[in-house]
Design a protein around this motif. Sequence first.
Motif, PDB file in Angstrom:
ATOM      1  N   ARG A  11       0.827  -1.207   0.000  1.00 39.88           N
ATOM      2  CA  ARG A  11       0.000   0.000   0.000  1.00 39.88           C
ATOM      3  C   ARG A  11       0.864   1.261   0.000  1.00 39.88           C
ATOM      4  O   ARG A  11       0.570   2.234  -0.714  1.00 39.88           O
ATOM      5  CB  ARG A  11      -0.929  -0.006   1.213  1.00 39.88           C
ATOM      6  N   THR A  14       2.249   1.774  -3.463  1.00 39.36           N
ATOM      7  CA  THR A  14       1.200   2.257  -4.363  1.00 39.36           C
ATOM      8  C   THR A  14       0.849   3.708  -4.065  1.00 39.36           C
ATOM      9  O   THR A  14       0.578   4.495  -4.986  1.00 39.36           O
ATOM     10  CB  THR A  14      -0.062   1.380  -4.245  1.00 39.36           C
ATOM     11  N   LEU A  18       0.892   6.629  -6.835  1.00 34.88           N
ATOM     12  CA  LEU A  18      -0.271   7.473  -7.103  1.00 34.88           C
ATOM     13  C   LEU A  18       0.056   8.954  -6.944  1.00 34.88           C
ATOM     14  O   LEU A  18      -0.414   9.791  -7.713  1.00 34.88           O
ATOM     15  CB  LEU A  18      -1.429   7.088  -6.178  1.00 34.88           C
ATOM     16  N   PHE A  25      -4.407  14.196  -4.110  1.00 32.82           N
ATOM     17  CA  PHE A  25      -5.283  13.138  -3.615  1.00 32.82           C
ATOM     18  C   PHE A  25      -5.699  13.501  -2.196  1.00 32.82           C
ATOM     19  O   PHE A  25      -4.884  13.984  -1.414  1.00 32.82           O
ATOM     20  CB  PHE A  25      -4.542  11.796  -3.557  1.00 32.82           C
ATOM     21  N   ASP A  29      -9.821   9.766  -0.814  1.00 36.25           N
ATOM     22  CA  ASP A  29      -9.541   9.096  -2.087  1.00 36.25           C
ATOM     23  C   ASP A  29      -8.737   7.828  -1.850  1.00 36.25           C
ATOM     24  O   ASP A  29      -9.053   6.749  -2.383  1.00 36.25           O
ATOM     25  CB  ASP A  29      -8.747  10.023  -3.026  1.00 36.25           C
ATOM     26  N   PHE A  30      -7.670   7.956  -1.066  1.00 35.73           N
ATOM     27  CA  PHE A  30      -6.811   6.810  -0.775  1.00 35.73           C
ATOM     28  C   PHE A  30      -7.574   5.735   0.002  1.00 35.73           C
ATOM     29  O   PHE A  30      -7.436   4.539  -0.262  1.00 35.73           O
ATOM     30  CB  PHE A  30      -5.591   7.251   0.037  1.00 35.73           C
ATOM     31  N   ARG A  32     -10.755   5.029   0.043  1.00 34.44           N
ATOM     32  CA  ARG A  32     -11.687   4.294  -0.827  1.00 34.44           C
ATOM     33  C   ARG A  32     -10.938   3.295  -1.705  1.00 34.44           C
ATOM     34  O   ARG A  32     -11.394   2.173  -1.910  1.00 34.44           O
ATOM     35  CB  ARG A  32     -12.484   5.275  -1.687  1.00 34.44           C
ATOM     36  N   LYS A  33      -9.806   3.722  -2.234  1.00 30.39           N
ATOM     37  CA  LYS A  33      -9.063   2.854  -3.135  1.00 30.39           C
ATOM     38  C   LYS A  33      -8.557   1.604  -2.424  1.00 30.39           C
ATOM     39  O   LYS A  33      -8.645   0.491  -2.955  1.00 30.39           O
ATOM     40  CB  LYS A  33      -7.879   3.605  -3.759  1.00 30.39           C
ATOM     41  N   PHE A  34      -8.012   1.779  -1.214  1.00 25.15           N
ATOM     42  CA  PHE A  34      -7.409   0.653  -0.504  1.00 25.15           C
ATOM     43  C   PHE A  34      -8.375  -0.039   0.456  1.00 25.15           C
ATOM     44  O   PHE A  34      -8.015  -1.019   1.102  1.00 25.15           O
ATOM     45  CB  PHE A  34      -6.177   1.134   0.278  1.00 25.15           C
ATOM     46  N   GLU A  35      -9.588   0.531   0.551  1.00 26.62           N
ATOM     47  CA  GLU A  35     -10.618  -0.042   1.417  1.00 26.62           C
ATOM     48  C   GLU A  35     -10.129  -0.132   2.867  1.00 26.62           C
ATOM     49  O   GLU A  35     -10.223  -1.172   3.530  1.00 26.62           O
ATOM     50  CB  GLU A  35     -11.055  -1.423   0.903  1.00 26.62           C
TER      51      GLU A  35
END
Length: 240
Positions: A11, A14, A18, A25, A29-30, A32-35
């Motif tokens: 993570r 990544t 990003l 960002f 945003d982060f 949501r992407k990584f849950e």
Amino acid sequence: MSDIETSRLSRLITLLTLLQTKRLFTASDFARKFEVSTRTIYRDLQTLEKAGIPILMEEGKGYTLMDGYKLPPVMFTEEEANALITAEKLVSINKDVSLSKNYSEAIIKIKSVLRYHTKDKVNLLSNRVEFWQDPTVIFEFSNLLSSIQNSITNFNVLEIEYQGAQKDETTKRCVEPFAVINKVGENWYLIALCRTRKDFRLFRFDRIKKLQTLEDNFTPHKISLKEYLEKYRQDTFSNP
């Protein structure tokens, strides 16, 4: 290393990638992407900062890397490198010369960061992949995509000379470029607000006979490309 540690390391990598690909960002945003929770993201960002990564926060907008900061080149896996080489072959047969040229130059830079054994395999694959074109079909090529993309991101008005359905039917228009779309294997199209028609129009690249980027800027349009395409489909099918 535990699965949790491995997941966090992935993570963090990544997150760095990003931050290089998009200017701003938010923590949401982060998350949501990584849950994960925003609290987890805040901890990750603090970890990167402690490692010496200059992350800046713009109040109410989000996070970004300090301007001018360069991260070490990303190492591609063999599968990722193969995908890029295959895409290069596909891009090379598209109908816009500027895209082919810019992509080829980007691929040269990407190849420069590959490991030596991966480079050898990539060069081999490059000679073993080809997209065949029917030699009897004559294509009209454009050289507009790069200029139009720049005008979209910088909100510059374009002045175009556009050929209508009849070859002797040419008009000069000022347009506000919004997006570009491609019919696979066919033409590129510019979606733009035509100031003459006061509405969005589709302009085929091969009918744009002359294009000039003006210094005049326009206010960004609030509609998204997805919303435009949905409306276009509805209008097309409701008015056959």
